[in-house]
Design a protein around this motif. Structure first.
Motif, PDB file in Angstrom:
ATOM      1  N   THR A   1      33.345 -33.734  28.234  1.00 18.94           N
ATOM      2  CA  THR A   1      34.434 -33.801  29.208  1.00 18.94           C
ATOM      3  C   THR A   1      35.594 -34.595  28.621  1.00 18.94           C
TER       4      THR A   1
ATOM      5  N   GLN B   1      22.180 -43.700  31.456  1.00 20.44           N
ATOM      6  CA  GLN B   1      23.280 -42.779  31.753  1.00 20.44           C
ATOM      7  C   GLN B   1      24.547 -43.191  31.006  1.00 20.44           C
TER       8      GLN B   1
ATOM      9  N   TYR C   1      25.023 -41.720  27.440  1.00 17.78           N
ATOM     10  CA  TYR C   1      25.110 -40.275  27.198  1.00 17.78           C
ATOM     11  C   TYR C   1      26.423 -39.855  26.546  1.00 17.78           C
ATOM     12  N   SER C   2      27.537 -40.485  26.931  1.00 15.54           N
ATOM     13  CA  SER C   2      28.823 -40.089  26.337  1.00 15.54           C
ATOM     14  C   SER C   2      28.819 -40.316  24.830  1.00 15.54           C
TER      15      SER C   2
ATOM     16  N   PRO D   1      26.451 -37.728  34.923  1.00 10.69           N
ATOM     17  CA  PRO D   1      26.640 -37.269  33.547  1.00 10.69           C
ATOM     18  C   PRO D   1      25.475 -36.414  33.074  1.00 10.69           C
TER      19      PRO D   1
ATOM     20  N   ASN E   1      35.587 -38.800  28.641  1.00 16.61           N
ATOM     21  CA  ASN E   1      35.142 -39.710  29.704  1.00 16.61           C
ATOM     22  C   ASN E   1      33.802 -39.314  30.309  1.00 16.61           C
ATOM     23  N   ASP E   2      33.125 -38.348  29.711  1.00 14.99           N
ATOM     24  CA  ASP E   2      31.754 -37.964  30.017  1.00 14.99           C
ATOM     25  C   ASP E   2      31.320 -37.001  28.913  1.00 14.99           C
TER      26      ASP E   2
ATOM     27  N   GLY F   1      31.409 -44.769  31.638  1.00 18.64           N
ATOM     28  CA  GLY F   1      31.272 -44.890  33.077  1.00 18.64           C
ATOM     29  C   GLY F   1      31.116 -46.350  33.451  1.00 18.64           C
TER      30      GLY F   1
ATOM     31  N   ARG G   1      26.439 -46.707  36.982  1.00 17.15           N
ATOM     32  CA  ARG G   1      25.370 -45.930  36.356  1.00 17.15           C
ATOM     33  C   ARG G   1      24.330 -46.880  35.762  1.00 17.15           C
TER      34      ARG G   1
END
Length: 333
Positions: free
Chosen positions: A292, A263, A266-267, A13, A288-289, A228, A259
Protein backbone atom coordinates in the motif's frame (compact mmCIF):
# COMPACT_ATOMS: atom_id res chain seq x y z
CA UNK A 1 -7.04 -4.02 19.93
CA UNK A 2 -6.47 -4.04 16.17
CA UNK A 3 -5.30 -7.65 16.30
CA UNK A 4 -8.57 -8.60 18.03
CA UNK A 5 -10.61 -6.64 15.52
CA UNK A 6 -8.74 -8.25 12.64
CA UNK A 7 -9.55 -11.73 13.93
CA UNK A 8 -13.24 -10.75 14.02
CA UNK A 9 -13.61 -8.58 10.93
CA UNK A 10 -10.71 -9.64 8.72
CA UNK A 11 -9.59 -6.00 8.55
CA UNK A 12 -6.04 -4.86 9.22
CA UNK A 13 -2.64 -5.24 7.56
CA UNK A 14 -2.09 -8.23 5.33
CA UNK A 15 0.00 -10.81 7.23
CA UNK A 16 3.51 -11.37 5.86
CA UNK A 17 5.43 -14.55 6.77
CA UNK A 18 8.70 -14.93 4.82
CA UNK A 19 10.07 -18.36 3.97
CA UNK A 20 13.12 -19.93 2.30
CA UNK A 21 15.69 -17.29 3.25
CA UNK A 22 18.58 -19.73 3.71
CA UNK A 23 21.90 -18.09 2.88
CA UNK A 24 20.59 -14.56 3.36
CA UNK A 25 22.05 -12.19 5.97
CA UNK A 26 20.22 -9.36 7.74
CA UNK A 27 21.12 -6.57 10.15
CA UNK A 28 18.22 -5.12 12.15
CA UNK A 29 18.80 -2.09 14.36
CA UNK A 30 16.50 -2.22 17.34
CA UNK A 31 16.22 -5.88 16.40
CA UNK A 32 15.88 -7.25 19.93
CA UNK A 33 12.82 -5.26 20.97
CA UNK A 34 9.37 -4.33 19.69
CA UNK A 35 8.80 -4.18 15.94
CA UNK A 36 12.48 -4.79 15.24
CA UNK A 37 12.35 -8.01 17.22
CA UNK A 38 9.34 -9.27 15.26
CA UNK A 39 11.23 -8.54 12.02
CA UNK A 40 14.30 -10.36 13.36
CA UNK A 41 12.18 -13.26 14.53
CA UNK A 42 10.40 -13.70 11.19
CA UNK A 43 13.63 -13.52 9.19
CA UNK A 44 15.48 -15.92 11.50
CA UNK A 45 12.62 -18.41 11.51
CA UNK A 46 12.77 -18.35 7.70
CA UNK A 47 16.43 -19.37 7.70
CA UNK A 48 18.09 -15.95 7.42
CA UNK A 49 21.15 -15.16 9.53
CA UNK A 50 20.18 -12.15 11.66
CA UNK A 51 22.38 -9.69 13.54
CA UNK A 52 20.36 -7.57 15.97
CA UNK A 53 21.82 -4.22 17.06
CA UNK A 54 20.65 -2.67 20.34
CA UNK A 55 22.06 -0.78 23.31
CA UNK A 56 21.15 -3.25 26.06
CA UNK A 57 22.72 -6.70 26.17
CA UNK A 58 19.90 -8.20 28.26
CA UNK A 59 17.48 -7.37 25.46
CA UNK A 60 19.70 -9.25 23.04
CA UNK A 61 19.96 -12.25 25.34
CA UNK A 62 16.17 -12.42 25.76
CA UNK A 63 15.57 -12.05 22.03
CA UNK A 64 18.03 -14.80 21.12
CA UNK A 65 16.54 -17.12 23.75
CA UNK A 66 13.01 -16.59 22.41
CA UNK A 67 13.97 -17.15 18.78
CA UNK A 68 16.07 -20.23 19.61
CA UNK A 69 13.14 -21.71 21.54
CA UNK A 70 11.12 -21.57 18.32
CA UNK A 71 13.88 -22.43 15.85
CA UNK A 72 16.79 -24.15 17.63
CA UNK A 73 18.99 -23.93 14.54
CA UNK A 74 18.31 -20.23 13.96
CA UNK A 75 21.38 -18.13 13.18
CA UNK A 76 20.81 -15.09 15.36
CA UNK A 77 23.33 -12.78 17.03
CA UNK A 78 23.39 -9.52 18.98
CA UNK A 79 25.72 -6.53 18.77
CA UNK A 80 25.74 -3.61 21.17
CA UNK A 81 25.68 -0.05 19.82
CA UNK A 82 24.46 3.34 20.98
CA UNK A 83 23.25 5.05 17.82
CA UNK A 84 23.57 8.34 19.67
CA UNK A 85 27.37 8.03 19.54
CA UNK A 86 28.74 8.47 16.04
CA UNK A 87 32.16 7.10 17.00
CA UNK A 88 30.51 3.96 18.34
CA UNK A 89 28.43 3.64 15.17
CA UNK A 90 31.62 3.79 13.12
CA UNK A 91 33.32 1.14 15.24
CA UNK A 92 30.41 -1.32 15.29
CA UNK A 93 29.22 -1.04 11.72
CA UNK A 94 32.67 -0.90 10.11
CA UNK A 95 33.45 -4.11 12.02
CA UNK A 96 30.27 -5.69 10.65
CA UNK A 97 31.21 -4.55 7.16
CA UNK A 98 34.63 -6.16 7.44
CA UNK A 99 33.47 -9.38 9.11
CA UNK A 100 30.44 -10.30 7.00
CA UNK A 101 30.63 -11.92 3.58
CA UNK A 102 27.33 -10.45 2.40
CA UNK A 103 24.36 -8.32 3.49
CA UNK A 104 20.94 -8.84 1.94
CA UNK A 105 18.63 -6.98 4.30
CA UNK A 106 19.24 -3.85 6.37
CA UNK A 107 16.35 -2.73 8.59
CA UNK A 108 16.60 0.59 10.45
CA UNK A 109 14.14 0.22 13.31
CA UNK A 110 15.87 1.50 16.45
CA UNK A 111 14.86 4.81 17.94
CA UNK A 112 13.47 7.12 20.58
CA UNK A 113 9.74 7.70 20.56
CA UNK A 114 8.13 11.09 21.13
CA UNK A 115 9.96 12.46 24.16
CA UNK A 116 11.48 15.55 25.74
CA UNK A 117 14.36 17.45 24.11
CA UNK A 118 17.87 16.40 25.08
CA UNK A 119 21.32 15.93 23.58
CA UNK A 120 23.10 12.71 22.64
CA UNK A 121 26.78 11.87 23.19
CA UNK A 122 27.77 14.12 20.28
CA UNK A 123 25.80 17.16 21.44
CA UNK A 124 23.06 16.61 18.85
CA UNK A 125 19.31 16.57 19.51
CA UNK A 126 18.94 12.99 20.65
CA UNK A 127 15.87 12.30 18.52
CA UNK A 128 17.72 13.34 15.37
CA UNK A 129 20.98 11.70 16.47
CA UNK A 130 19.55 8.31 17.40
CA UNK A 131 16.58 8.00 15.04
CA UNK A 132 18.20 9.40 11.93
CA UNK A 133 21.87 10.47 11.92
CA UNK A 134 23.14 7.28 13.58
CA UNK A 135 21.22 5.31 10.95
CA UNK A 136 22.55 7.50 8.12
CA UNK A 137 26.08 6.73 9.30
CA UNK A 138 25.37 3.01 9.74
CA UNK A 139 24.08 2.84 6.16
CA UNK A 140 27.18 4.63 4.92
CA UNK A 141 29.50 2.24 6.77
CA UNK A 142 27.66 -0.80 5.40
CA UNK A 143 27.21 0.48 1.85
CA UNK A 144 30.35 -1.21 0.39
CA UNK A 145 29.08 -4.57 1.70
CA UNK A 146 25.63 -3.97 0.22
CA UNK A 147 27.30 -3.07 -3.10
CA UNK A 148 29.44 -6.22 -2.97
CA UNK A 149 26.32 -8.33 -2.40
CA UNK A 150 24.69 -6.65 -5.38
CA UNK A 151 27.61 -6.49 -7.80
CA UNK A 152 29.60 -9.63 -7.01
CA UNK A 153 27.24 -12.09 -5.31
CA UNK A 154 24.12 -11.68 -7.42
CA UNK A 155 21.97 -10.49 -4.55
CA UNK A 156 19.52 -7.61 -4.62
CA UNK A 157 19.93 -6.07 -1.17
CA UNK A 158 17.17 -4.03 0.42
CA UNK A 159 17.34 -1.20 2.94
CA UNK A 160 14.11 -0.51 4.84
CA UNK A 161 13.52 2.46 7.14
CA UNK A 162 10.84 2.29 9.83
CA UNK A 163 9.35 5.72 9.22
CA UNK A 164 5.89 6.88 10.27
CA UNK A 165 2.79 8.79 9.23
CA UNK A 166 3.83 11.11 12.04
CA UNK A 167 6.29 12.64 9.59
CA UNK A 168 3.39 14.97 8.78
CA UNK A 169 3.92 16.65 12.14
CA UNK A 170 7.43 17.88 11.35
CA UNK A 171 7.97 21.63 11.84
CA UNK A 172 6.93 23.62 8.79
CA UNK A 173 10.18 25.60 8.82
CA UNK A 174 12.49 22.60 8.41
CA UNK A 175 15.43 23.41 6.13
CA UNK A 176 18.11 20.97 7.33
CA UNK A 177 20.54 23.86 6.99
CA UNK A 178 22.64 23.62 10.15
CA UNK A 179 23.22 21.83 13.44
CA UNK A 180 21.91 24.95 15.18
CA UNK A 181 18.58 24.40 13.45
CA UNK A 182 18.52 20.75 14.56
CA UNK A 183 19.29 21.71 18.18
CA UNK A 184 16.18 23.85 18.60
CA UNK A 185 15.02 23.55 22.21
CA UNK A 186 11.76 25.30 21.37
CA UNK A 187 10.46 22.32 19.41
CA UNK A 188 7.96 20.09 21.16
CA UNK A 189 8.29 16.30 21.59
CA UNK A 190 6.02 15.46 18.66
CA UNK A 191 7.85 17.85 16.31
CA UNK A 192 11.24 16.42 17.31
CA UNK A 193 10.09 12.87 16.62
CA UNK A 194 8.20 13.74 13.43
CA UNK A 195 11.24 15.50 11.98
CA UNK A 196 13.26 12.28 12.26
CA UNK A 197 10.61 10.29 10.41
CA UNK A 198 10.51 12.94 7.70
CA UNK A 199 14.30 12.60 7.44
CA UNK A 200 14.05 8.83 6.99
CA UNK A 201 11.60 9.17 4.10
CA UNK A 202 13.72 11.86 2.43
CA UNK A 203 16.94 9.85 2.81
CA UNK A 204 15.43 6.68 1.33
CA UNK A 205 13.81 8.55 -1.56
CA UNK A 206 16.32 11.22 -2.51
CA UNK A 207 19.55 10.36 -0.71
CA UNK A 208 19.78 6.65 -1.49
CA UNK A 209 17.40 5.81 -4.35
CA UNK A 210 17.58 9.21 -6.05
CA UNK A 211 21.26 9.96 -5.60
CA UNK A 212 23.58 7.15 -4.48
CA UNK A 213 21.89 4.18 -6.16
CA UNK A 214 21.11 6.08 -9.34
CA UNK A 215 24.62 7.51 -9.72
CA UNK A 216 26.26 4.16 -8.94
CA UNK A 217 23.96 2.07 -11.09
CA UNK A 218 23.38 -0.13 -8.05
CA UNK A 219 20.66 -2.76 -7.88
CA UNK A 220 19.98 -2.03 -4.21
CA UNK A 221 16.44 -1.17 -3.10
CA UNK A 222 15.81 1.53 -0.45
CA UNK A 223 12.30 2.25 0.82
CA UNK A 224 10.56 3.55 3.94
CA UNK A 225 7.49 2.15 5.65
CA UNK A 226 4.87 3.06 8.24
CA UNK A 227 4.26 0.20 10.71
CA UNK A 228 1.00 1.60 12.02
CA UNK A 229 0.34 2.68 15.59
CA UNK A 230 1.83 -0.28 17.43
CA UNK A 231 1.58 -1.46 21.04
CA UNK A 232 5.24 -1.45 22.06
CA UNK A 233 7.11 -0.38 25.18
CA UNK A 234 7.97 2.83 23.32
CA UNK A 235 4.39 4.02 23.83
CA UNK A 236 5.21 4.50 27.51
CA UNK A 237 7.43 7.41 26.46
CA UNK A 238 4.33 9.54 25.87
CA UNK A 239 4.23 9.92 29.68
CA UNK A 240 7.72 11.42 29.63
CA UNK A 241 7.02 13.56 26.59
CA UNK A 242 3.86 15.09 28.05
CA UNK A 243 3.94 14.85 31.87
CA UNK A 244 0.59 14.68 33.59
CA UNK A 245 -2.82 13.60 32.37
CA UNK A 246 -2.11 14.31 28.68
CA UNK A 247 0.75 11.81 28.52
CA UNK A 248 -1.25 9.19 30.40
CA UNK A 249 -4.20 9.56 28.03
CA UNK A 250 -1.98 9.37 24.95
CA UNK A 251 -0.30 6.22 26.28
CA UNK A 252 -3.68 4.65 27.03
CA UNK A 253 -5.02 5.50 23.58
CA UNK A 254 -1.99 4.10 21.75
CA UNK A 255 -1.96 0.89 23.79
CA UNK A 256 -5.72 0.43 23.52
CA UNK A 257 -6.14 0.90 19.80
CA UNK A 258 -2.73 0.15 18.33
CA UNK A 259 -1.65 -2.92 16.41
CA UNK A 260 0.24 -5.70 18.11
CA UNK A 261 3.95 -5.85 17.38
CA UNK A 262 3.67 -8.73 14.93
CA UNK A 263 1.21 -6.73 12.83
CA UNK A 264 3.59 -3.78 13.10
CA UNK A 265 6.34 -5.84 11.45
CA UNK A 266 4.36 -6.70 8.31
CA UNK A 267 5.12 -3.49 6.39
CA UNK A 268 8.88 -3.95 6.77
CA UNK A 269 8.75 -7.68 6.03
CA UNK A 270 6.75 -7.04 2.87
CA UNK A 271 9.19 -4.33 1.78
CA UNK A 272 12.12 -6.70 2.37
CA UNK A 273 10.76 -9.65 0.44
CA UNK A 274 8.10 -8.65 -2.09
CA UNK A 275 9.22 -8.93 -5.73
CA UNK A 276 6.74 -6.19 -6.68
CA UNK A 277 9.02 -3.34 -5.59
CA UNK A 278 11.70 -4.35 -8.05
CA UNK A 279 9.31 -5.46 -10.79
CA UNK A 280 7.42 -2.15 -10.75
CA UNK A 281 10.47 0.07 -10.13
CA UNK A 282 9.23 1.35 -6.77
CA UNK A 283 12.67 2.18 -5.41
CA UNK A 284 12.56 5.07 -2.94
CA UNK A 285 8.83 4.73 -2.28
CA UNK A 286 7.06 5.12 1.04
CA UNK A 287 4.51 2.47 2.08
CA UNK A 288 1.99 2.79 4.89
CA UNK A 289 0.94 -0.89 4.85
CA UNK A 290 2.05 -4.01 2.97
CA UNK A 291 1.57 -3.41 -0.76
CA UNK A 292 0.00 0.00 0.00
CA UNK A 293 1.93 3.04 -1.22
CA UNK A 294 1.62 6.01 1.10
CA UNK A 295 1.13 9.61 0.08
CA UNK A 296 3.96 11.59 1.63
CA UNK A 297 3.61 15.13 2.90
CA UNK A 298 4.76 18.01 0.71
CA UNK A 299 7.96 18.20 2.78
CA UNK A 300 8.68 14.51 2.21
CA UNK A 301 8.30 15.11 -1.55
CA UNK A 302 10.76 18.02 -1.63
CA UNK A 303 13.92 16.96 -3.45
CA UNK A 304 15.79 20.12 -2.41
CA UNK A 305 15.03 19.32 1.22
CA UNK A 306 16.31 15.79 0.67
CA UNK A 307 19.55 17.12 -0.80
CA UNK A 308 19.99 19.56 2.10
CA UNK A 309 19.47 16.71 4.59
CA UNK A 310 22.06 14.52 2.87
CA UNK A 311 24.63 17.32 2.77
CA UNK A 312 24.01 18.34 6.40
CA UNK A 313 24.31 14.75 7.59
CA UNK A 314 27.70 14.34 5.95
CA UNK A 315 28.91 17.69 7.33
CA UNK A 316 27.91 16.87 10.90
CA UNK A 317 29.51 13.41 10.80
CA UNK A 318 32.79 14.81 9.48
CA UNK A 319 32.72 17.54 12.12
CA UNK A 320 32.09 15.09 14.96
CA UNK A 321 34.18 12.10 13.84
CA UNK A 322 36.77 13.46 11.40
CA UNK A 323 37.27 14.25 7.73
CA UNK A 324 37.89 10.56 7.00
CA UNK A 325 34.72 9.44 8.79
CA UNK A 326 32.63 8.59 5.74
CA UNK A 327 33.08 5.68 3.38
CA UNK A 328 32.95 6.62 -0.31
CA UNK A 329 29.45 5.70 -1.50
CA UNK A 330 31.05 4.22 -4.65
CA UNK A 331 33.29 1.84 -2.68
CA UNK A 332 32.74 -1.91 -2.89
CA UNK A 333 33.85 -4.24 -0.08
Amino acid sequence: MQSVLQSITGLGPTPVHPSNLDGKVAIVTGGALGIGFEVSRALANAGCRVIMVNRKEEQGDDAISTIKSESPNAQVEWKGCDLGSLKEVREVFSDLRNSLDRLDYLVLSAGINTNQYGLDADGIDRHFGVNFLGHFYAVNQLWPLLRKTDKELGGKPRVVFEASEMHRGAPKNVHFASLEEINDEKLGPTELYARTKLAMILFAKYGLAGKVIKENGDGIIAVSVHPGAVNTAMQQQWKDAYPGITGKLLTWAMLSFGRDVEQGSYSALWALTSPKIEEENMNGWYFNDPDTPGKESAQASDEKLGTALFDLSERIIKEKVGEDALVDWKECA
